[in-house]
Design an enzyme around this catalytic site. Sequence first.
Site, PDB file in Angstrom:
ATOM      1  CB  SER A  42      35.385  29.102  29.756  1.00 19.66           C
ATOM      2  OG  SER A  42      34.843  30.239  29.098  1.00 19.66           O
ATOM      3  CE1 TYR A  60      32.543  30.017  34.030  1.00 18.76           C
ATOM      4  CE2 TYR A  60      33.246  31.517  32.287  1.00 18.76           C
ATOM      5  CZ  TYR A  60      32.731  30.294  32.685  1.00 18.76           C
ATOM      6  OH  TYR A  60      32.406  29.349  31.736  1.00 18.76           O
TER       7      TYR A  60
HETATM    8  P1  NAP Z   1      24.137  25.411  32.313  1.00 19.37           P
HETATM    9  O1  NAP Z   1      23.264  25.306  31.117  1.00 19.37           O
HETATM   10  O2  NAP Z   1      23.909  26.515  33.284  1.00 19.37           O
HETATM   11  O3  NAP Z   1      24.106  24.002  33.081  1.00 19.37           O
HETATM   12  C1  NAP Z   1      24.856  23.854  34.240  1.00 19.37           C
HETATM   13  C2  NAP Z   1      24.820  22.422  34.685  1.00 19.37           C
HETATM   14  O4  NAP Z   1      25.686  22.293  35.829  1.00 19.37           O
HETATM   15  C3  NAP Z   1      23.448  21.972  35.145  1.00 19.37           C
HETATM   16  O5  NAP Z   1      23.342  20.600  34.906  1.00 19.37           O
HETATM   17  C4  NAP Z   1      23.478  22.267  36.652  1.00 19.37           C
HETATM   18  O6  NAP Z   1      22.576  21.460  37.429  1.00 19.37           O
HETATM   19  C5  NAP Z   1      24.920  21.893  36.956  1.00 19.37           C
HETATM   20  N1  NAP Z   1      25.448  22.556  38.144  1.00 19.37           N
HETATM   21  C6  NAP Z   1      25.464  23.877  38.434  1.00 19.37           C
HETATM   22  N2  NAP Z   1      26.062  24.084  39.605  1.00 19.37           N
HETATM   23  C7  NAP Z   1      26.427  22.879  40.087  1.00 19.37           C
HETATM   24  C8  NAP Z   1      27.044  22.427  41.256  1.00 19.37           C
HETATM   25  N3  NAP Z   1      27.427  23.278  42.213  1.00 19.37           N
HETATM   26  N4  NAP Z   1      27.237  21.103  41.418  1.00 19.37           N
HETATM   27  C9  NAP Z   1      26.846  20.235  40.473  1.00 19.37           C
HETATM   28  N5  NAP Z   1      26.260  20.584  39.325  1.00 19.37           N
HETATM   29  C10 NAP Z   1      26.038  21.900  39.145  1.00 19.37           C
HETATM   30  O7  NAP Z   1      25.674  25.540  31.907  1.00 19.37           O
HETATM   31  P2  NAP Z   1      26.450  25.215  30.519  1.00 19.37           P
HETATM   32  O8  NAP Z   1      26.450  26.438  29.715  1.00 19.37           O
HETATM   33  O9  NAP Z   1      25.999  23.945  29.946  1.00 19.37           O
HETATM   34  O10 NAP Z   1      27.932  25.074  31.115  1.00 19.37           O
HETATM   35  C11 NAP Z   1      28.564  23.832  31.314  1.00 19.37           C
HETATM   36  C12 NAP Z   1      30.045  24.086  31.445  1.00 19.37           C
HETATM   37  O11 NAP Z   1      30.503  24.744  30.260  1.00 19.37           O
HETATM   38  C13 NAP Z   1      30.422  24.995  32.614  1.00 19.37           C
HETATM   39  O12 NAP Z   1      31.611  24.525  33.219  1.00 19.37           O
HETATM   40  C14 NAP Z   1      30.655  26.332  31.954  1.00 19.37           C
HETATM   41  O13 NAP Z   1      31.536  27.137  32.684  1.00 19.37           O
HETATM   42  C15 NAP Z   1      31.228  25.892  30.619  1.00 19.37           C
HETATM   43  N6  NAP Z   1      31.126  26.897  29.565  1.00 19.37           N
HETATM   44  C16 NAP Z   1      29.908  27.318  29.104  1.00 19.37           C
HETATM   45  C17 NAP Z   1      29.860  28.278  28.111  1.00 19.37           C
HETATM   46  C18 NAP Z   1      28.566  28.816  27.534  1.00 19.37           C
HETATM   47  O14 NAP Z   1      28.594  29.816  26.799  1.00 19.37           O
HETATM   48  N7  NAP Z   1      27.436  28.195  27.814  1.00 19.37           N
HETATM   49  C19 NAP Z   1      31.049  28.805  27.610  1.00 19.37           C
HETATM   50  C20 NAP Z   1      32.249  28.361  28.096  1.00 19.37           C
HETATM   51  C21 NAP Z   1      32.284  27.405  29.080  1.00 19.37           C
HETATM   52  P3  NAP Z   1      21.010  21.888  37.609  1.00 19.37           P
HETATM   53  O15 NAP Z   1      20.341  21.570  36.295  1.00 19.37           O
HETATM   54  O16 NAP Z   1      20.523  21.031  38.712  1.00 19.37           O
HETATM   55  O17 NAP Z   1      20.997  23.338  37.913  1.00 19.37           O
END
Ligand code: NAP
Length: 269
Positions: A164, A178
Amino acid sequence: MRAKRPAPRRQGVKKKAMSKQSRRIVLVTGGSRGIGAAVSRLAAAAGYDVALSYLSDNKAAEAVVADIEGAGRRALAIQADVGVPDDVQKLFRAVDEKLGTITALVNNAGVIGRAGRLADADDATIKTCIDVNVTGAILVAREGIRRMSTRLGGRGGAIVNVSSAASTLGSPGEFVWYAASKGAMDSLTLGLSKEVGAEGIRVNAVSPGLIDTDIHASAGSPDRVERLKGGVPLGREGTAKEVAQAIMFLLSEEAAYISGAILRVAGGR
Ligand code: NAP
């Protein structure tokens, strides 16, 4: 003129064995929603069979599976909490048995916890974040390497860790725990890329910025994207697909000489 010799029958067998050998299989952790779901769909379109893990949203996971199968690829959704070591073992065993040995890994599952100052954060928020984003990501990477490393009998492959922009911004007042967990992801990427480069595995990371997914609502800030997008140099939030495209590039042959890179996908932020 010499008579054309019929092709030996075993050639057909060899061809079949080779096609299985050349099959590309990717595991995407957290592939049910957001960035992971976008990667899973793009990977299927690029010719990968896809295993995706999820925590609890079975319906979302099955919708991604249906799209992958609709694209003509094999798909498998597995419930596994990457913050639980036994679940990580269960996840990889299921992929081995039902889909085959992975050739690519997207270490994407991640959580934030409720936004706020560190002084106000409870133990569970910090522990869950480190268990999932750090310990879980390291265990997932280890299992991936155990399967792909040519030193251990594998065929090589590629890993993309989802870090991130928070790792360099620090996220003060929102979620420094985080940001710290994603700093660990960057170090993991750099160290591993050097450790397993000679074993046929490239290791890279993407560092997304402000991306429009459910993660902000899960941190108790559903308006976060709207509130912060004006501060992004490109003037808008990013989409999950835009991050997924960068991940697919890093997995691809076009990135064959790229390892140890941390690619910022943050609109200049
Ligand atoms: P999201 O929409 O909240 O989706 C999270 C995903 O991870 C879902 O598939 C969820 O499963 C799964 N998950 C959550 N906790 C878990 C666990 N303990 N074990 C296995 N799977 C788990 O998140 P996202 O925004 O796509 O983020 C994905 C990655 O990108 C993360 O590592 C996040 O830190 C990173 N990121 C995101 C952003 C942003 O702005 N969105 C920015 C920087 C980095 P369920 O569907 O079953 O809940």
